[in-house]
Structures are given as structure tokens and as C-alpha cells.
Scaffold this motif. Structure first.
Motif, PDB file in Angstrom:
ATOM      1  N   GLU A   1     -15.052 125.031  72.176  1.00  0.00           N
ATOM      2  CA  GLU A   1     -13.961 126.003  72.111  1.00  0.00           C
ATOM      3  C   GLU A   1     -14.543 127.348  72.498  1.00  0.00           C
ATOM      4  O   GLU A   1     -15.398 127.892  71.792  1.00  0.00           O
ATOM      5  CB  GLU A   1     -13.340 126.035  70.712  1.00  0.00           C
TER       6      GLU A   1
ATOM      7  N   ILE B   1     -13.817 131.356  74.137  1.00  0.00           N
ATOM      8  CA  ILE B   1     -12.933 132.447  74.505  1.00  0.00           C
ATOM      9  C   ILE B   1     -13.698 133.365  75.456  1.00  0.00           C
ATOM     10  O   ILE B   1     -14.835 133.755  75.176  1.00  0.00           O
ATOM     11  CB  ILE B   1     -12.451 133.243  73.283  1.00  0.00           C
TER      12      ILE B   1
ATOM     13  N   GLY C   1      -9.824 130.089  75.969  1.00  0.00           N
ATOM     14  CA  GLY C   1      -8.903 131.186  75.732  1.00  0.00           C
ATOM     15  C   GLY C   1      -9.346 132.385  76.555  1.00  0.00           C
ATOM     16  O   GLY C   1     -10.491 132.459  77.013  1.00  0.00           O
TER      17      GLY C   1
ATOM     18  N   ILE D   1      -9.210 136.703  76.654  1.00  0.00           N
ATOM     19  CA  ILE D   1      -8.899 138.013  76.086  1.00  0.00           C
ATOM     20  C   ILE D   1      -9.231 139.068  77.133  1.00  0.00           C
ATOM     21  O   ILE D   1     -10.304 139.033  77.756  1.00  0.00           O
ATOM     22  CB  ILE D   1      -9.711 138.275  74.800  1.00  0.00           C
TER      23      ILE D   1
ATOM     24  N   VAL E   1      -4.643 139.097  73.650  1.00  0.00           N
ATOM     25  CA  VAL E   1      -4.839 137.709  74.067  1.00  0.00           C
ATOM     26  C   VAL E   1      -3.949 137.425  75.271  1.00  0.00           C
ATOM     27  O   VAL E   1      -2.730 137.471  75.173  1.00  0.00           O
ATOM     28  CB  VAL E   1      -4.514 136.727  72.920  1.00  0.00           C
TER      29      VAL E   1
ATOM     30  N   PRO F   1      -4.003 131.899  74.832  1.00  0.00           N
ATOM     31  CA  PRO F   1      -4.591 131.305  73.619  1.00  0.00           C
ATOM     32  C   PRO F   1      -5.424 130.079  73.978  1.00  0.00           C
ATOM     33  O   PRO F   1      -5.383 129.598  75.116  1.00  0.00           O
ATOM     34  CB  PRO F   1      -3.353 130.927  72.788  1.00  0.00           C
ATOM     35  N   LEU F   2      -6.169 129.574  73.011  1.00  0.00           N
ATOM     36  CA  LEU F   2      -7.008 128.409  73.263  1.00  0.00           C
ATOM     37  C   LEU F   2      -6.164 127.230  73.747  1.00  0.00           C
ATOM     38  O   LEU F   2      -5.186 126.835  73.103  1.00  0.00           O
ATOM     39  CB  LEU F   2      -7.760 128.027  71.987  1.00  0.00           C
TER      40      LEU F   2
ATOM     41  N   VAL G   1      -5.356 129.227  82.518  1.00  0.00           N
ATOM     42  CA  VAL G   1      -6.386 130.238  82.239  1.00  0.00           C
ATOM     43  C   VAL G   1      -6.856 130.885  83.540  1.00  0.00           C
ATOM     44  O   VAL G   1      -6.996 132.113  83.634  1.00  0.00           O
ATOM     45  CB  VAL G   1      -7.573 129.619  81.483  1.00  0.00           C
TER      46      VAL G   1
ATOM     47  N   ALA H   1     -11.199 138.207  68.876  1.00  0.00           N
ATOM     48  CA  ALA H   1     -11.710 136.839  69.026  1.00  0.00           C
ATOM     49  C   ALA H   1     -11.989 136.214  67.666  1.00  0.00           C
ATOM     50  O   ALA H   1     -11.701 135.031  67.432  1.00  0.00           O
ATOM     51  CB  ALA H   1     -12.970 136.856  69.882  1.00  0.00           C
TER      52      ALA H   1
ATOM     53  N   ARG I   1      -8.744 135.039  66.204  1.00  0.00           N
ATOM     54  CA  ARG I   1      -8.205 133.833  66.834  1.00  0.00           C
ATOM     55  C   ARG I   1      -8.963 132.582  66.387  1.00  0.00           C
ATOM     56  O   ARG I   1      -8.378 131.506  66.249  1.00  0.00           O
ATOM     57  CB  ARG I   1      -8.287 133.949  68.353  1.00  0.00           C
TER      58      ARG I   1
ATOM     59  N   ARG J   1     -17.066 127.583  68.225  1.00  0.00           N
ATOM     60  CA  ARG J   1     -16.609 128.970  68.202  1.00  0.00           C
ATOM     61  C   ARG J   1     -17.462 129.885  69.078  1.00  0.00           C
ATOM     62  O   ARG J   1     -18.216 130.715  68.585  1.00  0.00           O
ATOM     63  CB  ARG J   1     -16.578 129.502  66.778  1.00  0.00           C
TER      64      ARG J   1
ATOM     65  N   LEU K   1     -17.834 132.789  71.956  1.00  0.00           N
ATOM     66  CA  LEU K   1     -17.222 133.915  72.651  1.00  0.00           C
ATOM     67  C   LEU K   1     -18.165 134.361  73.754  1.00  0.00           C
ATOM     68  O   LEU K   1     -19.344 134.611  73.514  1.00  0.00           O
ATOM     69  CB  LEU K   1     -16.947 135.078  71.693  1.00  0.00           C
TER      70      LEU K   1
END
Length: 329
Positions: free
Chosen positions: A85, A87, A131, A133, A141, A144-145, A152, A177, A180, A189, A191
Motif C-alpha cells: 500500500e 501513497i 494513492g 496526494i 488527496v 484514494p488508495l 492514478v 498521508a 489516510r 504503509r 509513503l
């Protein structure tokens, strides 16, 4: 297991009999005369309304069965899921318009270069949730994921400089982030924060946002964009300048180090592509397995039968001269 996807279409099966029971109209009064098939004796039709040609009835049944989408559903198969996942937080401040990057020998600004390389990175994220941003004076945002990589990419392609101001709100991007990710379950997680400046705006300081990110368990990979030096021609001749003088590498290094990530420096397109190749090696996490039931479409069998049978009937009647065409409209 055999089933129909649209079984309610079976209601169309008795339609020929309903049409057959309609009152017969005078052909001479019709505005338009259509071809008629002299397949059944008219006296027999009047005396017995159910004397519908059984062969054409088979064609109709086959067509309705094909429209009902027959299919064979296999046994459930358990498929393990794994992925990341991520972002992407992309800087849209005014400094991203600096033309110190090159693509195929052509000088472009930083955002253009970033779009080209990041689009390729997104394309390789099969099985990952992504995701997006965007941040400048503030952060928001854009996507979103989602597993929808095409969306995207499209949202990134449509991003324009000045969309949310000219400054750089790194703290807002980091805090957003964290928010979210906060509602998500077990994931890695990640980023990826791309910027070319220092924090000059926003509602939350990078230090406070960093604490929130650490509590949320986000691993931040920061990427500083911009050339170290470039030659600029002016009235007084050529001189060397540092277009990345405002890049706060200390802050980006601190954010990455304290969250368990890593800071990268992207001075050109090749370095940014190398960074993304390294990010490809990040260990995916396993998710709950899903069950799939393979489906095999069977509609083409009754459809082929109907087409074959109707073709044989039409050709046979044409050869026997039993198709009568009406007069002019």
C-alpha cells in the motif's frame, strides 16, 4: 455447476405463441408489405393457432438460451493476496517549473520529468494499492488508495503547477498521508514523498507531522528532486548556478530515517528511475486470501446452433422458391 447469468430472460420463450395469437390483419391494408414464409398452410394456421413451425421455434429457443448467458462455474479456488500500500505525495510548488531536467535530450521542467518516470513506476505496481496526494500551499488527496492504476496515472497526468498555490507544505502532505493510513488494517504503509524545496506553508509543521507518521507506523521514502548545478547564460556570460539551493535535505533525511525509510537524491531522470527500481524490491505484505470461482461462457453453443439452423432453412426455402415478397409500400 451450470447456471444462467440472466435467467429472467426465460420470460421471452413464450413470446412467439403470444404473437401468433394476435388478430390477423388484412395484408392489403398494410402500409408496408414484408416478406412472408409460406411454410405452413394458412387453413391449418387458422384452425390450429399452435401449429407454429417447430424448426423456427427451435431457433427462437436457442437464441433466448444464448441471451440468458449460460455458463459453467467451477469449484472455488483460494488465491493468496499480497501487495503493498503506497501513497505518492507529489510537490506542485512553483519551483517544480524549474527546467533543469532532460528527457531524450530535451530540457523539461521537474514536474514533466517526474510524470514520465512516475507513470512507468505506477504501471509496474501490479497487485499494489496506490494513492496520490498533491501538495503546494496545502495538501489534498487526488486519488484514494485503489488498485486502479490507470486512474492514478490519469490523475497525475492532469496535475498542473499552481493548482493549489506556489509554496511547499511538506508537513501537510505527511500529516494527510498519516490520516489516510490510520484507518487501514495491517499493511506496510509506504509513503513516497517527492519534493524540490523546503517547508514554507501548511497548517502543520513537519516535526509534528513526523511524530504522527511515526505513531501511525508509516515508512517514508523521501526523494529530493533537482540538479546540483547548471550553466546559465546571461548578459555577463555563462555562470554556474545551483537550482536546488532551497532543497531541505536535512529535513528529508530526518523524516526518512526516523520512519525507517530512506532519503534519495534525484538529480536527473536516470537517478529517479534507479530509485524506483530500488523501491520495486520492497517486501510485499500478505493479505487475506480470496476465493474465486472460474467461469466458462457457454452462450456460443446455442447461438451457433440457431445461426446454423436458420441459415439452412433460409437457403433451403430460397432454393425451393417458397419465399414470397409483397408489393410496393
Amino acid at each position: 455447476m451450470f447456471s444462467f447469468e440472466w435467467i429472467w430472460l426465460a420470460l421471452l420463450l413464450p413470446l412467439p405463441f403470444l404473437v401468433w395469437l394476435l388478430p390477423e390483419q388484412d395484408a392489403q391494408k398494410a402500409a408496408l408489405q414484408l416478406p412472408t414464409f409460406d411454410l405452413v398452410d394458412k387453413q391449418q394456421q387458422k384452425s390450429n393457432p399452435l401449429a407454429f413451425p417447430w424448426v423456427w421455434l427451435l431457433v427462437w429457443v436457442a437464441l433466448v438460451l444464448a441471451a440468458m448467458r449460460p455458463q459453467w462455474i467451477g469449484e472455488p479456488i483460494t488465491v493468496p493476496q499480497e501487495g503493498r500500500e503506497m501513497i505518492l505525495a507529489v510537490d506542485l510548488s512553483a519551483s517544480m517549473n524549474e527546467e533543469d531536467m532532460k528527457i531524450s535530450g530535451r530540457t523539461v521542467n521537474r514536474l514533466t520529468m517526474l510524470k514520465v518516470v512516475v507513470n512507468d513506476f505506477i504501471e509496474r505496481r501490479v497487485g499494489d494499492r496506490l494513492g496520490l496526494i498533491l501538495f503546494a500551499d496545502t495538501a489534498y488527496v487526488q486519488t484514494p488508495l485503489t488498485y486502479d492504476r490507470a486512474t492514478v496515472r490519469q490523475m497525475l497526468d492532469e496535475a498542473e503547477l499552481g493548482l493549489v498555490g506556489d509554496k511547499t507544505a511538506i508537513g501537510d502532505a505527511l500529516g494527510l498521508a498519516a490520516k489516510r493510513f490510520n484507518d487501514k488494517g495491517e499493511s506496510n504503509r509506504i509513503l513516497i514523498l517527492l519534493t524540490d524545496g523546503q517547508n514554507t506553508a501548511g497548517n502543520i509543521s513537519p516535526t509534528d507531522a513526523l511524530e504522527i507518521a511515526k505513531e501511525t507506523g508509516i515508512k517514508v521514502y523521501t526523494i529530493g528532486i533537482g540538479a546540483d548545478e547548471m550553466l546559465v547564460r546571461s548578459f555577463f556570460g555563462t555562470r554556474r548556478v545551483n537550482p536546488s539551493a532551497d532543497l531541505d535535505e536535512n529535513l528529508l533525511t530526518r523524516i526518512a530515517k526516523e520512519t525507517g525509510g530512506q532519503y534519495f537524491r534525484a538529480r536527473n531522470t536516470d537517478e529517479l528511475e534507479t530509485i524506483y527500481s530500488m523501491l520495486d524490491q520492497l517486501e510485499p505484505v500478505e493479505d487475506d486470501p480470496i476465493q474465486l470461482r472460474p467461469q466458462q461462457a457457454l452462450f456460443y453453443w446455442p447461438l451457433a446452433f440457431a445461426l446454423l439452423l436458420s441459415t439452412i432453412l433460409v437457403i433451403g426455402n430460397l432454393l425451393k422458391g417458397r419465399i414470397k415478397f409483397g408489393g410496393n409500400a
